[in-house]
Each structure stands twice: as C-alpha cells, then as structure tokens.
Design a protein around this motif. Sequence first.
Motif, PDB file in Angstrom:
ATOM      1  N   MET A 269      36.946  -3.483  67.895  1.00  0.00           N
ATOM      2  CA  MET A 269      37.530  -2.454  68.986  1.00  0.00           C
ATOM      3  C   MET A 269      36.625  -1.253  68.198  1.00  0.00           C
ATOM      4  N   PRO A 270      36.480  -0.421  69.877  1.00  0.00           N
ATOM      5  CA  PRO A 270      35.373   1.004  69.267  1.00  0.00           C
ATOM      6  C   PRO A 270      35.576   2.129  68.833  1.00  0.00           C
ATOM      7  N   LEU A 271      35.611   2.875  68.480  1.00  0.00           N
ATOM      8  CA  LEU A 271      36.444   3.940  68.526  1.00  0.00           C
ATOM      9  C   LEU A 271      36.564   4.597  69.302  1.00  0.00           C
ATOM     10  N   LYS A 272      37.149   6.112  69.846  1.00  0.00           N
ATOM     11  CA  LYS A 272      37.132   6.207  71.069  1.00  0.00           C
ATOM     12  C   LYS A 272      37.115   8.078  70.412  1.00  0.00           C
ATOM     13  N   ALA A 273      36.214   8.481  70.967  1.00  0.00           N
ATOM     14  CA  ALA A 273      36.087   9.983  70.284  1.00  0.00           C
ATOM     15  C   ALA A 273      36.904  10.930  71.618  1.00  0.00           C
ATOM     16  N   THR A 274      36.928  11.786  70.555  1.00  0.00           N
ATOM     17  CA  THR A 274      38.481  12.810  71.256  1.00  0.00           C
ATOM     18  C   THR A 274      37.688  13.357  72.408  1.00  0.00           C
ATOM     19  N   SER A 275      36.723  14.369  72.183  1.00  0.00           N
ATOM     20  CA  SER A 275      35.607  14.626  73.056  1.00  0.00           C
ATOM     21  C   SER A 275      34.498  15.527  72.997  1.00  0.00           C
ATOM     22  N   VAL A 276      34.108  16.399  73.766  1.00  0.00           N
ATOM     23  CA  VAL A 276      32.608  15.710  74.091  1.00  0.00           C
ATOM     24  C   VAL A 276      32.480  17.593  74.435  1.00  0.00           C
ATOM     25  N   ARG A 277      32.068  18.612  73.940  1.00  0.00           N
ATOM     26  CA  ARG A 277      31.811  20.084  73.934  1.00  0.00           C
ATOM     27  C   ARG A 277      30.775  20.596  74.711  1.00  0.00           C
TER      28      ARG A 277
ATOM     29  N   ARG B 129      26.407  19.144  85.647  1.00  0.00           N
ATOM     30  CA  ARG B 129      24.702  18.996  86.055  1.00  0.00           C
ATOM     31  C   ARG B 129      25.261  17.112  85.282  1.00  0.00           C
ATOM     32  N   VAL B 130      26.188  17.047  85.098  1.00  0.00           N
ATOM     33  CA  VAL B 130      26.404  15.296  84.134  1.00  0.00           C
ATOM     34  C   VAL B 130      27.259  15.061  85.476  1.00  0.00           C
ATOM     35  N   GLY B 131      28.066  15.385  85.758  1.00  0.00           N
ATOM     36  CA  GLY B 131      29.526  15.641  86.898  1.00  0.00           C
ATOM     37  C   GLY B 131      28.058  14.861  88.164  1.00  0.00           C
ATOM     38  N   GLN B 132      26.873  14.914  88.339  1.00  0.00           N
ATOM     39  CA  GLN B 132      26.491  15.521  89.770  1.00  0.00           C
ATOM     40  C   GLN B 132      25.816  14.254  89.522  1.00  0.00           C
ATOM     41  N   MET B 133      24.742  13.797  88.708  1.00  0.00           N
ATOM     42  CA  MET B 133      24.666  13.256  88.181  1.00  0.00           C
ATOM     43  C   MET B 133      24.858  11.846  87.726  1.00  0.00           C
ATOM     44  N   ALA B 134      26.699  11.473  87.706  1.00  0.00           N
ATOM     45  CA  ALA B 134      27.208  10.901  87.686  1.00  0.00           C
ATOM     46  C   ALA B 134      27.792  10.538  88.959  1.00  0.00           C
ATOM     47  N   GLU B 135      28.623  10.859  90.236  1.00  0.00           N
ATOM     48  CA  GLU B 135      28.189  11.455  91.238  1.00  0.00           C
ATOM     49  C   GLU B 135      27.249  10.574  92.198  1.00  0.00           C
ATOM     50  N   ALA B 136      26.190  11.143  91.579  1.00  0.00           N
ATOM     51  CA  ALA B 136      24.583  10.334  91.758  1.00  0.00           C
ATOM     52  C   ALA B 136      24.735   8.205  91.930  1.00  0.00           C
ATOM     53  N   MET B 137      25.239   8.635  90.451  1.00  0.00           N
ATOM     54  CA  MET B 137      25.497   6.901  90.078  1.00  0.00           C
ATOM     55  C   MET B 137      25.989   6.213  90.375  1.00  0.00           C
ATOM     56  N   ASP B 138      27.612   7.053  90.883  1.00  0.00           N
ATOM     57  CA  ASP B 138      28.428   6.537  91.138  1.00  0.00           C
ATOM     58  C   ASP B 138      29.313   5.949  89.539  1.00  0.00           C
ATOM     59  N   ARG B 139      29.119   6.524  88.906  1.00  0.00           N
ATOM     60  CA  ARG B 139      29.494   6.684  88.007  1.00  0.00           C
ATOM     61  C   ARG B 139      30.747   6.801  87.200  1.00  0.00           C
ATOM     62  N   PRO B 140      31.467   6.603  86.498  1.00  0.00           N
ATOM     63  CA  PRO B 140      32.618   8.117  85.526  1.00  0.00           C
ATOM     64  C   PRO B 140      31.851   8.648  84.946  1.00  0.00           C
ATOM     65  N   ARG B 141      31.778  10.168  84.500  1.00  0.00           N
ATOM     66  CA  ARG B 141      31.719  11.372  84.353  1.00  0.00           C
ATOM     67  C   ARG B 141      31.370  10.860  82.327  1.00  0.00           C
ATOM     68  N   ALA B 142      32.655  10.270  81.809  1.00  0.00           N
ATOM     69  CA  ALA B 142      32.418   9.857  80.661  1.00  0.00           C
ATOM     70  C   ALA B 142      31.180   8.581  80.602  1.00  0.00           C
TER      71      ALA B 142
ATOM     72  N   MET C  55      27.972  10.154  79.504  1.00  0.00           N
ATOM     73  CA  MET C  55      27.681  11.449  78.653  1.00  0.00           C
ATOM     74  C   MET C  55      28.175  10.016  77.101  1.00  0.00           C
ATOM     75  N   ALA C  56      28.627   8.747  77.077  1.00  0.00           N
ATOM     76  CA  ALA C  56      28.762   7.640  76.204  1.00  0.00           C
ATOM     77  C   ALA C  56      27.220   7.193  76.583  1.00  0.00           C
ATOM     78  N   GLU C  57      26.470   6.728  77.665  1.00  0.00           N
ATOM     79  CA  GLU C  57      25.246   6.119  77.792  1.00  0.00           C
ATOM     80  C   GLU C  57      24.096   6.977  77.189  1.00  0.00           C
ATOM     81  N   ALA C  58      24.735   8.379  77.573  1.00  0.00           N
ATOM     82  CA  ALA C  58      23.662   9.627  76.517  1.00  0.00           C
ATOM     83  C   ALA C  58      23.081   9.237  75.493  1.00  0.00           C
ATOM     84  N   ILE C  59      25.144   9.618  74.762  1.00  0.00           N
ATOM     85  CA  ILE C  59      25.036   9.332  73.520  1.00  0.00           C
ATOM     86  C   ILE C  59      24.012   8.022  72.879  1.00  0.00           C
ATOM     87  N   LYS C  60      24.822   7.206  73.385  1.00  0.00           N
ATOM     88  CA  LYS C  60      23.755   5.539  72.697  1.00  0.00           C
ATOM     89  C   LYS C  60      22.339   5.720  73.036  1.00  0.00           C
TER      90      LYS C  60
END
Length: 82
Positions: free
Chosen positions: A1-9, A17-30, A33-38
């Motif tokens: 089971m994957p661990l769940k992060a509590t927050s990213v500041r 900018r992340v929100g705009q990219m997520a919207e353009a990709m029709d993906r949730p912001r979370a 961010m998870a994909e970028a971290i991976k």
Amino acid sequence: MPLKATSVRLDDETLTRVGQMAEAMDRPRAWLMAEAIKQYVAREEWFIQEVEKGVKAADDGRLVDHADIKAKWEARRAAQLD
C-alpha cells in the motif's frame, strides 16, 4: 500500500503554475505534483548511480585521457557541420 504524504509546501507562484498545468492536462493538481516528484526522484537516483559508477571506474584506474575525449568530440562536431 502506498504511503500518503501529508502536505507539500509551495510558494504561491509555483502553486498557481502547477494549477494551470494540471488544468491544461485535465488532471488533478495532486496527480501532477506526485508525477513531478516521481520523475525528479528517478532522475536523481540515476544521476547518483552514474556518479558512483564513475567514481568506481576512477578508483579502479579506468580513466580516459582528456585529449582523447576532446578529439572524439571535435571529430563528432566536425561531422555534424559537414
């Protein structure tokens, strides 16, 4: 089971900018961010492994003379200009 992060500041500009990219990709912001971290972690792991290989090669005496590398790259560049 994957661990769940509590927050990213993030600062406001980056978060926007992340929100705009997520919207353009029709993906949730979370998801974005998870994909970028991976991708970041994978790239950094690769880099560390390559540095460790290079250090081991140097420790084992497997080195290439600077002049040889320079000649190789100059030949490659000349071939590209032709």
